[in-house]
Scaffold this motif. Structure first.
Motif, PDB file in Angstrom:
ATOM      1  N   THR A 142      -7.969   0.005   3.651  1.00 10.03           N
ATOM      2  CA  THR A 142      -8.079  -1.223   2.589  1.00 10.03           C
ATOM      3  C   THR A 142      -8.470  -2.445   3.445  1.00 10.03           C
ATOM      4  O   THR A 142      -9.019  -3.139   2.827  1.00 10.03           O
ATOM      5  CB  THR A 142      -6.605  -1.173   1.886  1.00 10.03           C
ATOM      6  N   ASP A 188      -4.750   1.793  -9.169  1.00  7.23           N
ATOM      7  CA  ASP A 188      -4.298   3.194  -8.796  1.00  7.23           C
ATOM      8  C   ASP A 188      -5.727   3.596  -8.097  1.00  7.23           C
ATOM      9  O   ASP A 188      -6.789   3.069  -8.289  1.00  7.23           O
ATOM     10  CB  ASP A 188      -4.471   4.052  -9.966  1.00  7.23           C
ATOM     11  N   LYS A 189      -5.587   4.399  -6.979  1.00  4.85           N
ATOM     12  CA  LYS A 189      -6.855   4.777  -6.137  1.00  4.85           C
ATOM     13  C   LYS A 189      -6.684   6.069  -5.760  1.00  4.85           C
ATOM     14  O   LYS A 189      -5.830   7.011  -5.903  1.00  4.85           O
ATOM     15  CB  LYS A 189      -6.786   3.950  -4.808  1.00  4.85           C
ATOM     16  N   LEU A 218      -8.818  -3.309  -8.119  1.00  8.70           N
ATOM     17  CA  LEU A 218      -8.259  -4.220  -7.245  1.00  8.70           C
ATOM     18  C   LEU A 218      -9.133  -5.527  -7.213  1.00  8.70           C
ATOM     19  O   LEU A 218      -8.700  -6.559  -7.071  1.00  8.70           O
ATOM     20  CB  LEU A 218      -7.816  -3.617  -6.075  1.00  8.70           C
ATOM     21  N   CYS A 229      -4.420   4.556   4.913  1.00 11.86           N
ATOM     22  CA  CYS A 229      -4.792   3.698   3.833  1.00 11.86           C
ATOM     23  C   CYS A 229      -4.633   2.151   4.053  1.00 11.86           C
ATOM     24  O   CYS A 229      -5.362   1.459   3.399  1.00 11.86           O
ATOM     25  CB  CYS A 229      -3.791   4.256   2.716  1.00 11.86           C
ATOM     26  N   LEU A 261      -0.786  -0.992  -4.677  1.00  8.82           N
ATOM     27  CA  LEU A 261      -1.603  -0.004  -4.514  1.00  8.82           C
ATOM     28  C   LEU A 261      -0.928   1.427  -4.873  1.00  8.82           C
ATOM     29  O   LEU A 261       0.128   1.647  -3.950  1.00  8.82           O
ATOM     30  CB  LEU A 261      -2.542   0.081  -3.290  1.00  8.82           C
ATOM     31  N   GLY A 274      -8.194   0.926  -0.964  1.00  9.59           N
ATOM     32  CA  GLY A 274      -7.606   0.332  -2.351  1.00  9.59           C
ATOM     33  C   GLY A 274      -8.867  -0.140  -2.994  1.00  9.59           C
ATOM     34  O   GLY A 274      -8.522  -0.685  -4.274  1.00  9.59           O
ATOM     35  N   THR A 334     -11.989   1.192  -7.379  1.00  9.62           N
ATOM     36  CA  THR A 334     -10.745   0.758  -8.409  1.00  9.62           C
ATOM     37  C   THR A 334     -10.852  -0.669  -8.909  1.00  9.62           C
ATOM     38  O   THR A 334     -11.990  -1.361  -8.879  1.00  9.62           O
ATOM     39  CB  THR A 334      -9.594   0.485  -7.205  1.00  9.62           C
ATOM     40  N   SER A 368      -1.575   5.744  -4.763  1.00 11.09           N
ATOM     41  CA  SER A 368      -2.438   6.804  -4.862  1.00 11.09           C
ATOM     42  C   SER A 368      -2.046   7.970  -5.989  1.00 11.09           C
ATOM     43  O   SER A 368      -0.865   8.121  -6.146  1.00 11.09           O
ATOM     44  CB  SER A 368      -2.170   7.214  -3.247  1.00 11.09           C
ATOM     45  N   VAL A 415       0.697  -1.065  -0.077  1.00 14.96           N
ATOM     46  CA  VAL A 415      -0.012   0.066   0.048  1.00 14.96           C
ATOM     47  C   VAL A 415       0.844   1.381   0.133  1.00 14.96           C
ATOM     48  O   VAL A 415       1.683   1.488   0.838  1.00 14.96           O
ATOM     49  CB  VAL A 415      -0.954   0.002   1.114  1.00 14.96           C
ATOM     50  N   ASP A 416       0.603   1.979  -0.981  1.00 14.37           N
ATOM     51  CA  ASP A 416       1.441   3.493  -1.157  1.00 14.37           C
ATOM     52  C   ASP A 416       2.630   3.703  -0.876  1.00 14.37           C
ATOM     53  O   ASP A 416       3.180   4.595   0.015  1.00 14.37           O
ATOM     54  CB  ASP A 416       0.462   4.407  -0.049  1.00 14.37           C
TER      55      ASP A 416
END
Length: 219
Positions: free
Chosen positions: A159, A121-122, A133, A155, A76, A127, A131, A78, A22-23
């Motif tokens: 998620t 992408d979110k 995902l 995030c 993921l 997430g 999206t 952002s 994540v990110d």
């Protein structure tokens, strides 16, 4: 009653497991990134980024192990240009400039997706919100999410909660998530233990993967 996986070994079958990253982006993790720069300038709750390199490198090693074991690696990213954000999100922002599309700040920090990985992408904290995902994971038969990345209490938290509501088993790797808010970080880990799933170390994750893919036991 259907057979529901309840142990970590049952839940972490590689073919049904996704390591979710994540990110891990410059604006969140790097010296000179948006959070580090703007918090340092304002003097408000300065963000420490010194641990992010270790977290990123550890995640990179886990991603390689997950791929070798036959698990999915999902990234993921952002993208927070105002044109993508809901009004409520814009209202919480002090100014545009975080993870802008096509900028260094939105680029991944130290580690990168590889061919065959999932990428989504979110434009908000979860997430899964609007999206691709969920569809990508469902196409691969994924049932368990192993969460890594930043920020633990924002995030990553959003998620994993959304994923839980969609029916995924949740595992958080406590040494592979981070936040500039230590209280929020610990709060999320505590909440996951009680309500959403398991919190384990990266070493424990590798151990369980090794049960299913013996070649990983030597790592």
């Amino acid at each position: 009653m259907k057979n529901i996986p309840s142990t970590l070994s049952e839940q972490l079958q590689p073919s049904q497991t996704a390591l979710v990253i994540v990110d891990m982006q410059n604006d969140f993790c790097a010296e000179g990134g948006y959070l580090h720069r703007t918090r340092a300038e304002s003097g408000r709750n300065p963000i420490r980024v010194d641990s992010n390199a270790r977290i990123a490198d550890r995640i990179g090693e886990l991603a390689q192990a997950a791929r070798r074991a036959g698990a999915t690696v999902a990234w993921l990213r952002s993208v927070y240009d105002f044109k993508y954000l809901a009004d409520a999100h814009i209202a919480m922002r002090e100014g545009e400039g975080c993870c802008m599309e096509g900028t260094w700040g939105a680029d991944f920090f130290r580690i990168q997706p590889e061919p065959g990985d999932v990428l989504a992408d979110k434009h908000t904290f979860s997430g899964f919100h609007e999206t691709t995902l969920h569809a990508q994971l469902q196409a691969r038969g994924i049932r368990t999410l192993v969460l890594t990345g930043v920020a633990t209490n924002v995030c990553v938290d959003s998620t994993l909660r959304h994923g839980f509501f969609l029916g995924y088993h949740i595992v958080v790797l406590e040494d592979c998530v981070g936040s500039g808010n230590p209280t929020g970080h610990e709060g999320t880990l505590s909440t996951v233990r009680v309500n959403f799933g398991s919190v384990i170390s990266s070493a424990e994750f590798l151990q369980v993967l090794g049960e299913h893919a013996p070649a990983l036991q030597a790592l």
